[in-house]
Design a protein around this motif. Structure first.
Motif, short mmCIF file in Angstrom:
data_model
loop_
_atom_site.label_atom_id
_atom_site.label_comp_id
_atom_site.label_asym_id
_atom_site.label_seq_id
_atom_site.Cartn_x
_atom_site.Cartn_y
_atom_site.Cartn_z
N ARG A 29 0.82 -1.21 0.00
CA ARG A 29 0.00 0.00 0.00
C ARG A 29 0.86 1.26 0.00
O ARG A 29 0.48 2.28 -0.57
CB ARG A 29 -0.93 0.02 1.23
CG ARG A 29 -1.96 -1.10 1.26
CD ARG A 29 -2.92 -1.02 0.09
NE ARG A 29 -3.96 -2.03 0.18
CZ ARG A 29 -3.86 -3.25 -0.30
NH1 ARG A 29 -2.74 -3.63 -0.91
NH2 ARG A 29 -4.86 -4.11 -0.19
N GLU A 30 2.01 1.21 0.63
CA GLU A 30 2.85 2.40 0.74
C GLU A 30 3.36 2.88 -0.62
O GLU A 30 3.73 4.04 -0.77
CB GLU A 30 4.03 2.12 1.67
CG GLU A 30 3.62 2.00 3.14
CD GLU A 30 4.79 1.63 4.03
OE1 GLU A 30 5.89 1.40 3.47
OE2 GLU A 30 4.61 1.58 5.25
N THR A 31 3.36 2.01 -1.60
CA THR A 31 3.83 2.39 -2.93
C THR A 31 2.70 2.83 -3.84
O THR A 31 2.95 3.29 -4.96
CB THR A 31 4.58 1.22 -3.59
OG1 THR A 31 3.67 0.12 -3.77
CG2 THR A 31 5.75 0.77 -2.72
N LEU A 32 1.46 2.70 -3.38
CA LEU A 32 0.31 3.05 -4.22
C LEU A 32 0.06 4.55 -4.23
O LEU A 32 0.27 5.23 -3.23
CB LEU A 32 -0.94 2.34 -3.72
CG LEU A 32 -1.02 0.82 -3.91
CD1 LEU A 32 -2.29 0.28 -3.28
CD2 LEU A 32 -0.95 0.46 -5.39
N VAL A 41 -10.08 2.72 0.34
CA VAL A 41 -10.71 3.28 1.54
C VAL A 41 -12.22 3.29 1.38
O VAL A 41 -12.97 2.98 2.32
CB VAL A 41 -10.17 4.70 1.82
CG1 VAL A 41 -10.99 5.37 2.92
CG2 VAL A 41 -8.71 4.64 2.23
N GLN A 42 -12.70 3.64 0.20
CA GLN A 42 -14.14 3.66 -0.04
C GLN A 42 -14.75 2.26 0.06
O GLN A 42 -15.95 2.12 0.29
CB GLN A 42 -14.43 4.26 -1.42
CG GLN A 42 -14.21 5.76 -1.48
CD GLN A 42 -14.65 6.36 -2.80
OE1 GLN A 42 -14.83 5.66 -3.79
NE2 GLN A 42 -14.82 7.68 -2.82
N GLU A 43 -13.91 1.25 -0.10
CA GLU A 43 -14.38 -0.12 0.07
C GLU A 43 -14.28 -0.57 1.53
O GLU A 43 -14.60 -1.72 1.85
CB GLU A 43 -13.55 -1.06 -0.82
CG GLU A 43 -13.74 -0.80 -2.31
CD GLU A 43 -12.77 -1.60 -3.16
OE1 GLU A 43 -11.91 -2.31 -2.57
OE2 GLU A 43 -12.86 -1.53 -4.40
N VAL A 47 -6.31 -0.71 6.08
CA VAL A 47 -4.88 -0.66 5.80
C VAL A 47 -4.55 0.52 4.89
O VAL A 47 -3.59 1.26 5.12
CB VAL A 47 -4.40 -1.98 5.16
CG1 VAL A 47 -2.94 -1.86 4.72
CG2 VAL A 47 -4.55 -3.14 6.14
N SER A 48 -5.36 0.72 3.86
CA SER A 48 -5.13 1.84 2.95
C SER A 48 -5.39 3.17 3.64
O SER A 48 -4.68 4.16 3.41
CB SER A 48 -6.05 1.71 1.72
OG SER A 48 -5.66 0.60 0.94
N VAL A 53 -3.05 8.13 6.30
CA VAL A 53 -2.81 8.86 7.55
C VAL A 53 -1.31 9.04 7.76
O VAL A 53 -0.84 10.15 8.05
CB VAL A 53 -3.43 8.12 8.75
CG1 VAL A 53 -2.98 8.74 10.06
CG2 VAL A 53 -4.96 8.14 8.66
N ASN A 54 -0.56 7.97 7.63
CA ASN A 54 0.89 8.05 7.83
C ASN A 54 1.56 8.93 6.78
O ASN A 54 2.58 9.58 7.05
CB ASN A 54 1.50 6.65 7.79
CG ASN A 54 1.11 5.81 8.99
OD1 ASN A 54 0.87 6.34 10.07
ND2 ASN A 54 1.01 4.50 8.79
N ARG A 55 1.00 8.97 5.60
CA ARG A 55 1.58 9.74 4.50
C ARG A 55 1.40 11.24 4.70
O ARG A 55 2.26 12.04 4.29
CB ARG A 55 0.96 9.30 3.17
CG ARG A 55 1.58 9.92 1.93
CD ARG A 55 1.00 9.30 0.67
NE ARG A 55 1.39 7.90 0.53
CZ ARG A 55 1.01 7.11 -0.47
NH1 ARG A 55 0.21 7.58 -1.42
NH2 ARG A 55 1.41 5.85 -0.53
N TYR A 56 0.31 11.64 5.33
CA TYR A 56 -0.02 13.07 5.40
C TYR A 56 0.02 13.67 6.80
O TYR A 56 -0.05 14.90 6.94
CB TYR A 56 -1.41 13.32 4.80
CG TYR A 56 -1.40 13.35 3.30
CD1 TYR A 56 -1.13 14.52 2.60
CD2 TYR A 56 -1.64 12.20 2.57
CE1 TYR A 56 -1.10 14.54 1.22
CE2 TYR A 56 -1.61 12.20 1.18
CZ TYR A 56 -1.35 13.39 0.52
OH TYR A 56 -1.31 13.40 -0.86
#
Length: 224
Positions: A29-32, A41-43, A47-48, A53-56
């Motif tokens: 997921r970190e590379t997506l 997330v909409q599903e 994890v996504s 959250v961690n990215r931003y």
């Protein structure tokens, strides 16, 4: 190996495989890209969501902290921002960048808080303040310089402050800032340039003194 030991071995392997799969899923997921993560997330995939959250979280915290001058309030609004991302995930419009959407949420929350307070405070945003202070002879120069920088930032009109902060501190593109603020691209560039010009004019005498520059020396653009 008796039956009980066999069951324990199988259970242990199942747990290990589950943990390994979760770790692999997180790494993948970190590379997506953001948009792919938001589709997941909409599903309902947590994890996504946690990956976003961690990215931003650090970038958003920096903006909120400098706008609110309060670590506690910045953390509160950061949590509220991500809560709203989850609550309103189905309303996300994939025509726009995720970064634009989440910054808009965070800035709107910050503006509401500032309106409630009836005042605006911005903390020191210049990383070079301490480096300049090291060149000064007086021990209290660092405090004086930081006070000056904070004071000049506070004096900027809010529209210039916000554009300057998003561009020169958080490195958003002009296009992203235009979408976040809801103003034309040319207006964003004008506001950022105006903020830089104001700060450059106000701070140049003090910085010249620190660097022992001549009055005619042009300051490096990366100073502001």
């Amino acid at each position: 190996m008796d039956f009980r030991e066999l069951l324990d071995t199988i259970l242990c392997r199942l747990v290990q495989n589950t943990l390994r799969q979760r770790k692999d899923a997180m790494l993948n997921r970190e590379t997506l890209p953001d948009l792919d993560l938001m589709r997941r997330v909409q599903e309902g995939e947590m994890v996504s969501y946690n990956t976003l959250v961690n990215r931003y979280k650090d970038r958003l915290f920096n903006v909120l902290y400098r706008m609110l001058s309060s670590e506690d309030e910045a953390n509160d609004l950061l949590q509220e921002t991500f809560l709203r991302v989850w609550q309103h995930k189905m309303s996300y419009d994939f025509r726009f960048a995720f970064s634009t959407w989440i910054y808009t949420i965070a800035l709107n929350l910050a503006r509401n808080e500032l309106r409630r307070r009836k005042k605006i405070k911005f903390l020191d945003i210049f990383d070079f303040a301490d480096k300049l202070a090291a060149k000064e002879e007086k021990k209290d120069t660092s405090t004086n310089l930081k006070t000056l920088l904070e004071s000049e930032m506070k004096r900027l009109p809010e529209k210039y402050k916000t554009a300057f902060l998003l561009r020169d501190v958080d490195n958003l593109s002009y296009e992203e800032i235009a979408q976040v603020l809801g103003v034309p691209l040319g207006t964003v560039k004008s506001r950022v340039n105006r903020a830089r010009a104001i700060l450059r004019t106000r701070l140049k005498p003090r910085l010249e003194e620190s660097y022992e520059l001549s009055k005619g020396t042009v300051l490096p653009i990366n100073i502001l």
